[in-house]
Scaffold this motif. Structure first.
Motif, PDB file in Angstrom:
ATOM      1  N   LEU A  49      52.391 111.152  -4.117  1.00  0.00           N
ATOM      2  CA  LEU A  49      51.014 110.763  -3.790  1.00  0.00           C
ATOM      3  C   LEU A  49      50.783 110.787  -2.285  1.00  0.00           C
ATOM      4  O   LEU A  49      49.717 111.210  -1.810  1.00  0.00           O
ATOM      5  N   PHE A  50      51.809 110.361  -1.529  1.00  0.00           N
ATOM      6  CA  PHE A  50      51.680 110.408  -0.068  1.00  0.00           C
ATOM      7  C   PHE A  50      51.612 111.852   0.409  1.00  0.00           C
ATOM      8  O   PHE A  50      50.845 112.191   1.318  1.00  0.00           O
ATOM      9  N   SER A  51      52.422 112.740  -0.213  1.00  0.00           N
ATOM     10  CA  SER A  51      52.396 114.156   0.132  1.00  0.00           C
ATOM     11  C   SER A  51      51.021 114.762  -0.157  1.00  0.00           C
ATOM     12  O   SER A  51      50.483 115.543   0.637  1.00  0.00           O
ATOM     13  N   VAL A  52      50.443 114.387  -1.318  1.00  0.00           N
ATOM     14  CA  VAL A  52      49.093 114.865  -1.650  1.00  0.00           C
ATOM     15  C   VAL A  52      48.094 114.386  -0.604  1.00  0.00           C
ATOM     16  O   VAL A  52      47.246 115.161  -0.124  1.00  0.00           O
ATOM     17  N   ALA A  53      48.189 113.109  -0.241  1.00  0.00           N
ATOM     18  CA  ALA A  53      47.258 112.546   0.742  1.00  0.00           C
ATOM     19  C   ALA A  53      47.386 113.249   2.081  1.00  0.00           C
ATOM     20  O   ALA A  53      46.383 113.563   2.736  1.00  0.00           O
ATOM     21  N   VAL A  54      48.640 113.527   2.503  1.00  0.00           N
ATOM     22  CA  VAL A  54      48.871 114.176   3.793  1.00  0.00           C
ATOM     23  C   VAL A  54      48.330 115.603   3.797  1.00  0.00           C
ATOM     24  O   VAL A  54      47.609 116.015   4.717  1.00  0.00           O
ATOM     25  N   ASN A  55      48.653 116.371   2.747  1.00  0.00           N
ATOM     26  CA  ASN A  55      48.231 117.769   2.712  1.00  0.00           C
ATOM     27  C   ASN A  55      46.724 117.925   2.516  1.00  0.00           C
ATOM     28  O   ASN A  55      46.085 118.763   3.163  1.00  0.00           O
ATOM     29  N   MET A  56      46.154 117.103   1.633  1.00  0.00           N
ATOM     30  CA  MET A  56      44.703 117.172   1.457  1.00  0.00           C
ATOM     31  C   MET A  56      43.982 116.609   2.674  1.00  0.00           C
ATOM     32  O   MET A  56      42.911 117.102   3.058  1.00  0.00           O
ATOM     33  N   GLY A  57      44.586 115.601   3.310  1.00  0.00           N
ATOM     34  CA  GLY A  57      44.005 115.079   4.548  1.00  0.00           C
ATOM     35  C   GLY A  57      44.019 116.122   5.648  1.00  0.00           C
ATOM     36  O   GLY A  57      43.053 116.253   6.416  1.00  0.00           O
ATOM     37  N   SER A  58      45.124 116.888   5.716  1.00  0.00           N
ATOM     38  CA  SER A  58      45.200 117.976   6.701  1.00  0.00           C
ATOM     39  C   SER A  58      44.116 119.015   6.425  1.00  0.00           C
ATOM     40  O   SER A  58      43.474 119.533   7.350  1.00  0.00           O
ATOM     41  N   GLY A  59      43.934 119.337   5.132  1.00  0.00           N
ATOM     42  CA  GLY A  59      42.894 120.298   4.762  1.00  0.00           C
ATOM     43  C   GLY A  59      41.512 119.805   5.131  1.00  0.00           C
ATOM     44  O   GLY A  59      40.675 120.570   5.628  1.00  0.00           O
ATOM     45  N   LEU A  60      41.266 118.508   4.909  1.00  0.00           N
ATOM     46  CA  LEU A  60      39.955 117.932   5.233  1.00  0.00           C
ATOM     47  C   LEU A  60      39.702 117.940   6.732  1.00  0.00           C
ATOM     48  O   LEU A  60      38.631 118.364   7.195  1.00  0.00           O
ATOM     49  N   ILE A  61      40.699 117.483   7.505  1.00  0.00           N
ATOM     50  CA  ILE A  61      40.548 117.461   8.964  1.00  0.00           C
ATOM     51  C   ILE A  61      40.371 118.881   9.493  1.00  0.00           C
ATOM     52  O   ILE A  61      39.515 119.158  10.340  1.00  0.00           O
ATOM     53  N   GLY A  62      41.203 119.802   8.974  1.00  0.00           N
ATOM     54  CA  GLY A  62      41.107 121.189   9.413  1.00  0.00           C
ATOM     55  C   GLY A  62      39.759 121.798   9.097  1.00  0.00           C
ATOM     56  O   GLY A  62      39.188 122.542   9.913  1.00  0.00           O
ATOM     57  N   ALA A  63      39.217 121.473   7.902  1.00  0.00           N
ATOM     58  CA  ALA A  63      37.919 122.029   7.511  1.00  0.00           C
ATOM     59  C   ALA A  63      36.795 121.472   8.376  1.00  0.00           C
ATOM     60  O   ALA A  63      35.925 122.218   8.837  1.00  0.00           O
ATOM     61  N   LEU A  64      36.823 120.153   8.577  1.00  0.00           N
ATOM     62  CA  LEU A  64      35.746 119.530   9.348  1.00  0.00           C
ATOM     63  C   LEU A  64      35.773 119.951  10.817  1.00  0.00           C
ATOM     64  O   LEU A  64      34.708 120.119  11.439  1.00  0.00           O
TER      65      LEU A  64
END
Length: 343
Positions: A49-64
């Motif tokens: 779950l932490f890995s999902v949060a980190v990778n999806m968080g990276s995707g969100l930050i990168g997209a924004l």
């Protein structure tokens, strides 16, 4: 918010969802690799779950951050640059964003350097592919690339469309005066400047033919607020606002004429090596003939009575030109010239 800005936010929304999904896929891939029979197993501190949060968080930050830079800055400021040039620019911004994400992750105790490096390589490929797709989408025009991808026009289909043939006045004498190279630069500037008013009026740039721009609308978009007519006068005003630029660079302010008509066309995808969506039918031929009559009647805009009958023309002064037999046509067409009404 104008149509162009809404379209850019729509692109950013799609990009953000795509990058979030890619972040999820990366986390799932890591989980599967860690649980194969050849793996030594996951670190005791590993959390899916932490890995999902980190990778999806990276995707969100990168997209924004990165996605916004791509859509609102780079592909606007460098729209006349080559793809290679934009890749270098995008890569530079991307490195800065990756460094920022690494700083954030390290600040919360996520210090797996190897995994961060791997993720950086993956996102570098994602950014490059995203920029390529944005460039392709820009080349085809809003919505057209997606229609090709999903095969909307693999089988020809009938549609009701409004067309405007927007043509530069005195193009031959202008070309002779400026010379080929400078005339091409003039056309490039004109085609760039007319894009915004066309998009603001929900038009689709169907094609460029020499010094002519062919614009298409669906009935719904073209009829609403008489956008298919208003578009011409918005273009005229937009160019007049840039009068000094044209006078300084080319010694003239370009003027135009336009013929506008509506009817049923067949839309379909053509080509093997170079694919495109084309419209065919008598409507296009008739619109081209109408545009050619503008000089004869000393009119800026001429529309067919078929189109005028379904528009609200209260903001325009009209003049009935009568039933005209167009070149190559057997049937006469009722034509009307338009200009902005004087308040």
């Amino acid at each position: 918010m104008n149509t162009r800005t809404r379209y850019k936010f729509k692109l950013l929304f799609i990009l953000t969802l795509s990058w979030l999904f890619i972040g999820l896929l990366i986390a799932i891939y890591d989980y599967l690799v860690l649980h194969t029979h050849t793996s030594k197993g996951a670190d005791p501190a590993y959390s899916f779950l932490f890995s999902v949060a980190v990778n999806m968080g990276s995707g969100l930050i990168g997209a924004l951050l990165g996605g916004s830079l791509l859509i609102f800055f780079i592909n606007v400021k460098y729209q006349d640059k080559s793809y290679g040039y934009t890749v270098i620019t995008v890569t530079s911004f991307f490195i800065l964003i990756i460094l920022l994400i690494n700083v954030i992750l390290r600040s919360i105790g996520y210090a797996d350097t190897a995994r961060l490096f791997k993720s950086g390589l993956v996102w570098a490929v994602v950014v490059a592919i995203t920029q390529l797709l944005l460039q392709i989408n820009s080349k085809f025009g809003p919505g057209v690339f997606w229609n090709i991808v999903r095969g909307k026009y693999n089988t020809p289909r009938e549609e009701s469309r409004i067309f405007m043939f927007f043509d530069l006045n005195s193009s031959t004498s202008t070309a002779e005066k400026l010379g080929d190279k400078k005339y091409h630069a003039l056309l490039k500037d004109i085609f760039t400047d007319v894009t915004n008013p066309i998009l603001d009026n929900k038009g689709e740039i169907y094609q460029y033919v020499g010094d002519e721009v062919v614009v298409a609308w669906t009935y719904k978009d073209g009829i609403e607020d008489s956008r298919c007519i208003q578009c011409f006068f918005d273009i005229k005003n937009y160019l007049e606002e840039r009068k000094e630029k044209y006078l300084q660079q080319y010694g003239l302010l370009p003027t135009f004429k336009a013929g506008i008509h509506c009817g049923r066309v067949v839309a379909g995808e053509v080509g093997i090596i170079k694919r495109d969506i084309t419209y065919s039918g008598d409507v296009l031929n008739t619109t081209s003939r109408i545009s050619g009559l503008c000089r004869q009647f000393n009119a800026e805009v001429i529309v067919s009575s078929d189109l005028a009958s379904i528009l609200q023309l209260g903001n325009f002064a009209t003049q009935l030109l009568g039933a005209i037999k167009l070149r190559g046509k057997e049937k006469e067409v009722q034509l009307i010239s338009l200009r902005l009404a004087v308040p």
